[in-house]
Write a protein that holds these residues in place. Sequence first.
Motif, PDB file in Angstrom:
ATOM      1  N   GLN A 380      40.454  57.513  30.310  1.00 39.83           N
ATOM      2  CA  GLN A 380      39.675  58.641  29.809  1.00 39.83           C
ATOM      3  C   GLN A 380      38.187  58.315  29.896  1.00 39.83           C
ATOM      4  O   GLN A 380      37.784  57.148  29.905  1.00 39.83           O
ATOM      5  CB  GLN A 380      40.048  58.941  28.350  1.00 39.83           C
ATOM      6  N   ILE A 381      37.355  59.353  29.968  1.00 31.98           N
ATOM      7  CA  ILE A 381      35.909  59.160  30.024  1.00 31.98           C
ATOM      8  C   ILE A 381      35.463  58.357  28.801  1.00 31.98           C
ATOM      9  O   ILE A 381      35.832  58.667  27.662  1.00 31.98           O
ATOM     10  CB  ILE A 381      35.160  60.511  30.064  1.00 31.98           C
ATOM     11  N   GLY A 382      34.663  57.330  29.039  1.00 32.14           N
ATOM     12  CA  GLY A 382      34.157  56.496  27.946  1.00 32.14           C
ATOM     13  C   GLY A 382      34.989  55.260  27.677  1.00 32.14           C
ATOM     14  O   GLY A 382      34.535  54.353  26.975  1.00 32.14           O
ATOM     15  N   GLN A 383      36.188  55.189  28.243  1.00 32.32           N
ATOM     16  CA  GLN A 383      37.027  54.010  28.057  1.00 32.32           C
ATOM     17  C   GLN A 383      36.729  52.969  29.129  1.00 32.32           C
ATOM     18  O   GLN A 383      36.156  53.266  30.173  1.00 32.32           O
ATOM     19  CB  GLN A 383      38.509  54.395  28.109  1.00 32.32           C
ATOM     20  N   SER A 384      37.160  51.726  28.836  1.00 34.87           N
ATOM     21  CA  SER A 384      36.936  50.637  29.787  1.00 34.87           C
ATOM     22  C   SER A 384      38.263  50.080  30.271  1.00 34.87           C
ATOM     23  O   SER A 384      39.300  50.191  29.592  1.00 34.87           O
ATOM     24  CB  SER A 384      36.112  49.519  29.149  1.00 34.87           C
ATOM     25  N   THR A 385      38.216  49.475  31.444  1.00 34.02           N
ATOM     26  CA  THR A 385      39.412  48.842  32.006  1.00 34.02           C
ATOM     27  C   THR A 385      39.646  47.493  31.335  1.00 34.02           C
ATOM     28  O   THR A 385      38.743  46.945  30.693  1.00 34.02           O
ATOM     29  CB  THR A 385      39.224  48.605  33.508  1.00 34.02           C
ATOM     30  N   PRO A 386      40.843  46.932  31.483  1.00 36.89           N
ATOM     31  CA  PRO A 386      41.038  45.534  31.095  1.00 36.89           C
ATOM     32  C   PRO A 386      40.159  44.652  31.986  1.00 36.89           C
ATOM     33  O   PRO A 386      39.713  45.079  33.051  1.00 36.89           O
ATOM     34  CB  PRO A 386      42.525  45.290  31.378  1.00 36.89           C
ATOM     35  N   PRO A 387      39.891  43.406  31.574  1.00 36.10           N
ATOM     36  CA  PRO A 387      39.099  42.503  32.420  1.00 36.10           C
ATOM     37  C   PRO A 387      39.778  42.287  33.768  1.00 36.10           C
ATOM     38  O   PRO A 387      41.007  42.212  33.864  1.00 36.10           O
ATOM     39  CB  PRO A 387      39.047  41.204  31.608  1.00 36.10           C
ATOM     40  N   TYR A 388      38.928  42.174  34.789  1.00 35.16           N
ATOM     41  CA  TYR A 388      39.425  41.998  36.152  1.00 35.16           C
ATOM     42  C   TYR A 388      38.530  41.002  36.867  1.00 35.16           C
ATOM     43  O   TYR A 388      37.301  41.088  36.788  1.00 35.16           O
ATOM     44  CB  TYR A 388      39.396  43.343  36.893  1.00 35.16           C
ATOM     45  N   GLY A 389      39.110  40.012  37.543  1.00 38.99           N
ATOM     46  CA  GLY A 389      38.291  39.058  38.287  1.00 38.99           C
ATOM     47  C   GLY A 389      38.969  37.718  38.460  1.00 38.99           C
ATOM     48  O   GLY A 389      40.199  37.619  38.499  1.00 38.99           O
ATOM     49  N   SER A 390      38.150  36.671  38.553  1.00 39.46           N
ATOM     50  CA  SER A 390      38.664  35.318  38.770  1.00 39.46           C
ATOM     51  C   SER A 390      37.673  34.320  38.197  1.00 39.46           C
ATOM     52  O   SER A 390      36.534  34.662  37.852  1.00 39.46           O
ATOM     53  CB  SER A 390      38.847  35.061  40.264  1.00 39.46           C
ATOM     54  N   LEU A 391      38.107  33.060  38.108  1.00 37.99           N
ATOM     55  CA  LEU A 391      37.231  32.014  37.592  1.00 37.99           C
ATOM     56  C   LEU A 391      36.024  31.822  38.501  1.00 37.99           C
ATOM     57  O   LEU A 391      34.909  31.566  38.049  1.00 37.99           O
ATOM     58  CB  LEU A 391      38.003  30.690  37.471  1.00 37.99           C
ATOM     59  N   GLN A 392      36.250  31.953  39.818  1.00 39.56           N
ATOM     60  CA  GLN A 392      35.183  31.708  40.776  1.00 39.56           C
ATOM     61  C   GLN A 392      34.165  32.856  40.812  1.00 39.56           C
ATOM     62  O   GLN A 392      32.955  32.638  40.880  1.00 39.56           O
ATOM     63  CB  GLN A 392      35.758  31.502  42.182  1.00 39.56           C
ATOM     64  N   ASP A 393      34.668  34.090  40.780  1.00 39.88           N
ATOM     65  CA  ASP A 393      33.795  35.247  40.956  1.00 39.88           C
ATOM     66  C   ASP A 393      33.348  35.883  39.646  1.00 39.88           C
ATOM     67  O   ASP A 393      32.543  36.803  39.653  1.00 39.88           O
ATOM     68  CB  ASP A 393      34.511  36.308  41.800  1.00 39.88           C
ATOM     69  N   GLY A 394      33.904  35.412  38.533  1.00 38.34           N
ATOM     70  CA  GLY A 394      33.566  36.002  37.257  1.00 38.34           C
ATOM     71  C   GLY A 394      34.544  37.089  36.852  1.00 38.34           C
ATOM     72  O   GLY A 394      35.408  37.511  37.623  1.00 38.34           O
ATOM     73  N   VAL A 395      34.400  37.567  35.620  1.00 41.39           N
ATOM     74  CA  VAL A 395      35.290  38.589  35.065  1.00 41.39           C
ATOM     75  C   VAL A 395      34.455  39.807  34.707  1.00 41.39           C
ATOM     76  O   VAL A 395      33.337  39.688  34.200  1.00 41.39           O
ATOM     77  CB  VAL A 395      36.026  38.048  33.818  1.00 41.39           C
ATOM     78  N   ARG A 396      34.998  40.978  34.980  1.00 42.69           N
ATOM     79  CA  ARG A 396      34.246  42.207  34.740  1.00 42.69           C
ATOM     80  C   ARG A 396      35.171  43.293  34.180  1.00 42.69           C
ATOM     81  O   ARG A 396      36.394  43.244  34.376  1.00 42.69           O
ATOM     82  CB  ARG A 396      33.607  42.702  36.033  1.00 42.69           C
TER      83      ARG A 396
END
Length: 446
Positions: A380-396
Motif C-alpha cells: 500500500q502507498i506509504g508502506q515499506s518493503t522488507p529489507p533486501y540486499g546482501s552483506l557486500q552490497d548493503g541492505v535497503r
Amino acid sequence: MKLFKRLSFAAVLISATALTPLIAQSTPDSGGNDASLIAPDGQQLFGKNDPNVRRATAQVNGEIITGTDMDHRLALIVAANENKLPPEELARFRAQILTNLIDETLQIQEAAANKIEVTDAEVDQYFDRVAQQNFKRPASQVEKYLTSIGASVATLKRQIKGELSWSRLLSRNVRPSANVSDDEVNAIIERIKATKGTTEYRLGEIYLSATPEAMPAVTENAKKIIDQLRQGANFVAYARQFSEASTASVGGDLGWLSLAQLPSSLATAAAGMNSNEVQAVASPGGISILLLIDKRQVAMSDPRDSVLSLKQIAITFPAGTAEAQIAPLVKRFSEETQQIAGCGVADEMAAKLGADVVNRDGIKIRDLPAPLQQVMLNLQIGQSTPPYGSLQDGVRVFVLCGRDAPEVAASESFDEIMSRLEEERVNKRARIYLRDLRRDAVIEYN
C-alpha cells in the motif's frame, strides 16, 4: 530496436534488455539443393580423424585468424560467466569462437567486396557508446579493464566492425526485397484483437542448426549448454557465442510473441514453461534452447507495468564486517523501517538510522528483481518493503510513495508490426546468404 540498424553489445558482459522480436526458424536450406547426403551404411573411412587434435587457427580466403584473436574473445566469455567455466567448457567455447570468427571474417570480406566501408571513426564512436552504456565508464578505463581480464579493445572493435559491416550489407542487398504488404500487417492486427486476453511470451533462444545426421551430436551439445545455464551461466553470453540465429547479436532475445507466432514445437514448450526455465526443443532445422523470460496478457493491462515512485533507504557495512555483527544491525533496520508511515517521514527515519536516502521515480514493477515484484504488487502507498540486499552490497528497503497503473495496454502499432515482419524475412535470408559465403570460402586450418 531494429536489429540491423542499431547494435547491442550488452551481451559481452551484462544482460541484454528487451529487444526486437525475431523469427521462427525456417528450414536451413532453401537454396534449391534438396539432395540428401550420399553416405550409405557399411562403407569405411580411408584415414583417421583424431578428436584430440584441435586446429586452433585458420586462414579465411587468405586472411589469418590468430590464436590471440581467439584468446581475447574467450576472455570476454570467461568474464561474463564470472570465471566459473569448467575446462571442458573452455575447449568447447574455443571451437565455437573459431567458427564465429570465420563467419565474422566472411561478413567483413563480403561487405568490402560490395564496396561497403566501415571507418575506424565509426567503430570508435560505437565503442565509446558501449563503454558508457554497458561498462558505465570512459573508454580509456574500459581499455584497462579489458586488458586486465586478458581481452583487448581490438577484439571488441573487431566485433563491432563485423556487425556494422554485415548490417549495412544486408540493408543494401537483402532488405529492399523483404517487402511486407499492408494486408499481412492487418491480418496480424485482427489476430491480436481476436486473441485479446490470451498469453504472450517473452523468450530467449539459442538456435543450433542440425542435419538429421548431426542431430545426436547437436542434441548432446545442447544438453551441455543447458547444464551450464542451470548452474548459473550467462544466457546472453552463451547466445552471443553459440546461437546461429541473427538474434545472437542481441543475446538471443526474441521479444514478445504469441504461441501462434511460434513453430508448434516451440509453442508447446513455451506454454508449459515457468519463468527463468530453460529447455531444449526440436525446431525446424535444428534445436532451440529456450529461456522463458516473462509472460503477459495480450492487449490487457498488466499490473506489473505500473510505474512506481519510491524512496530507497539503504545501509552499508564496512568491508570485512562479520555476519554476526551485521545481524543485529539488520534486525533493528527492519524493525524501524517497518514503522514508516508514508514517504514524508522516510528521510527522518533514515537520519535516525544513519542510512542513505535516494528517490527513485519512473520504476516499473516488472523491472524490479523477482523477489520484490510480488511484494510491490501487494504494498500500500506509504508502506515499506522488507529489507533486501546482501552483506557486500548493503541492505535497503523501498518505501512506496506512489503507483500509477497502466490505463491502456501497450500493443504493437501498424508500423512496429510491419518492421518486425520485415526483420523476420531479412534474418531468414541473411542465414542463407551466410551459408553461401561459407560454401564458397577457402578456409585453411593451421
